[in-house]
Enzyme design. Structure first.
Site, short mmCIF file in Angstrom:
data_model
loop_
_atom_site.label_atom_id
_atom_site.label_comp_id
_atom_site.label_asym_id
_atom_site.label_seq_id
_atom_site.Cartn_x
_atom_site.Cartn_y
_atom_site.Cartn_z
N ASN A 167 0.88 -1.17 0.00
CA ASN A 167 0.00 0.00 0.00
C ASN A 167 0.92 1.22 0.00
O ASN A 167 1.47 1.59 1.03
CB ASN A 167 -0.88 -0.02 1.26
N TRP A 168 1.07 1.81 -1.19
CA TRP A 168 2.02 2.93 -1.30
C TRP A 168 1.45 4.24 -0.77
O TRP A 168 2.17 5.24 -0.70
CB TRP A 168 2.44 3.11 -2.77
N GLY B 86 2.11 2.69 10.66
CA GLY B 86 3.08 3.77 10.47
C GLY B 86 3.76 4.20 11.76
O GLY B 86 4.44 5.22 11.79
N HIS C 267 -9.68 1.65 4.61
CA HIS C 267 -8.42 1.86 5.33
C HIS C 267 -8.66 2.86 6.46
O HIS C 267 -9.45 3.80 6.30
CB HIS C 267 -7.34 2.36 4.38
N GLY D 246 2.69 -0.96 4.35
CA GLY D 246 2.76 0.45 3.97
C GLY D 246 4.21 0.88 3.79
O GLY D 246 4.84 0.61 2.78
N GLY D 247 4.77 1.54 4.81
CA GLY D 247 6.11 2.14 4.76
C GLY D 247 7.17 1.25 4.13
O GLY D 247 7.90 1.69 3.24
P1 PGA Z 1 2.59 0.55 7.69
O1 PGA Z 1 1.17 0.79 6.99
O2 PGA Z 1 3.14 -0.74 7.17
O3 PGA Z 1 3.42 1.75 7.28
O4 PGA Z 1 2.35 0.51 9.16
C1 PGA Z 1 0.27 -0.27 6.76
C2 PGA Z 1 -1.00 0.26 6.14
O5 PGA Z 1 -1.41 1.37 6.48
O6 PGA Z 1 -1.63 -0.41 5.29
#
Ligand code: PGA
Length: 255
Positions: A10-11, A176, A96, A237-238
């Site tokens: 998930n960019w 995050g 999300h 995400g990150g």
């Molecule tokens: P993260 O985000 O890996 O940066 O914690 C995951 C997401 O929000 O799908």
């Protein structure tokens, strides 16, 4: 036998055209395992670029981060699921926590998107999760039940379509933040979700639905998370923004 783990990037609002090309060029230098299903959900504006750089025979599927539930209409700024299907997107992330928080998306609004995507034979990645305050006040399962119940109230799909749903458990406090749910904490919730699905849809369907985990998944915690009985993959995400880390997560997810 368990199906392949599913790892979805998930960019969010990162990586424009040149970064997308750079990412894919780097990724193409490493051989990816064929027994892990992989998808990338970039911003809408680079879906076409991504499809071109990945090529037609890529093992990596494409997804989007959101969509509307109508085919067409006067919805300025929105994107139709039909357009995404036309772009060969297989997955669409819905609900999300960032969309719930900043764009006030409700469970029933999210449920309408799930229904629409299932009608189109696409795979909604339906995100649910509790905040830190909710966890600390022992409301986790109540919150998840409300999110599931209210969204599924909008879904009239048959069992064959329902199996396309992917549920992403993403504790809001782990997104995050660098704080990951421990494998045991995540497994406890995934097992609870599986049981909830068994009650609603019976055990056959519930066993085949993928329940993936999201929240600070990194190369060094992927293996242990993925080895849990009810964790079928990850929404990343990150760490998915760096090709090296994303590639390591994919490799470490192999069973
Ligand atoms: P993260 O985000 O890996 O940066 O914690 C995951 C997401 O929000 O799908």
């Amino acid at each position: 036998m368990r199906s392949h783990p599913l790892i979805i990037a998930n960019w969010k609002m990162h990586h424009g055209m040149s970064d997308t090309i750079k990412f894919c060029t780097e990724l193409s230098r490493s051989a990816l395992p064929t027994d892990v299903d992989v998808a990338i959900c970039p911003p809408f504006t680079v879906l076409y670029t991504l499809s071109v750089v990945l090529g037609d025979d890529s093992l990596i599927a494409m997804g989007a981060q959101n969509c509307h539930f109508e085919d067409h209409g006067a919805y300025t700024g929105e994107v139709s699921p039909l357009f995404l299907k036309e772009m060969s997107c297989r997955y669409v992330i819905v609900g999300h926590s960032e969309r719930r928080q900043y764009f006030a998306e409700s469970n029933s609004f999210i449920g309408k998107k799930i229904q629409k995507l299932l009608e189109l034979d696409m795979q909604p990645v339906f995100c649910i999760g509790e905040t830190l305050t909710e966890r600390q006040s022992e409301q986790t399962f109540g919150v998840l039940e409300k999110q599931l119940k209210e969204a599924f109230a909008e879904v009239q799909a048959d069992k064959a379509q329902l199996k396309n749903i992917v549920i992403a458990y993403e504790p809001v406090w782990a997104i995050g933040t660098g704080v990951t749910a421990t494998p045991a904490q995540a497994q406890e919730v995934h097992a609870w979700i599986r049981q909830w699905l068994v009650k609603q849809f019976g055990s056959d369907l519930s066993q085949s639905l993928k329940i993936i985990y999201g929240g600070s998944v990194k190369p060094d915690n992927a293996k242990e998370l993925m080895s849990q009985a009810d964790i079928d993959g990850a929404l990343v995400g990150g760490a998915s923004l760096r090709s090296k880390d994303f590639c390591a997560i994919i490799h470490n997810s192999k069973r």
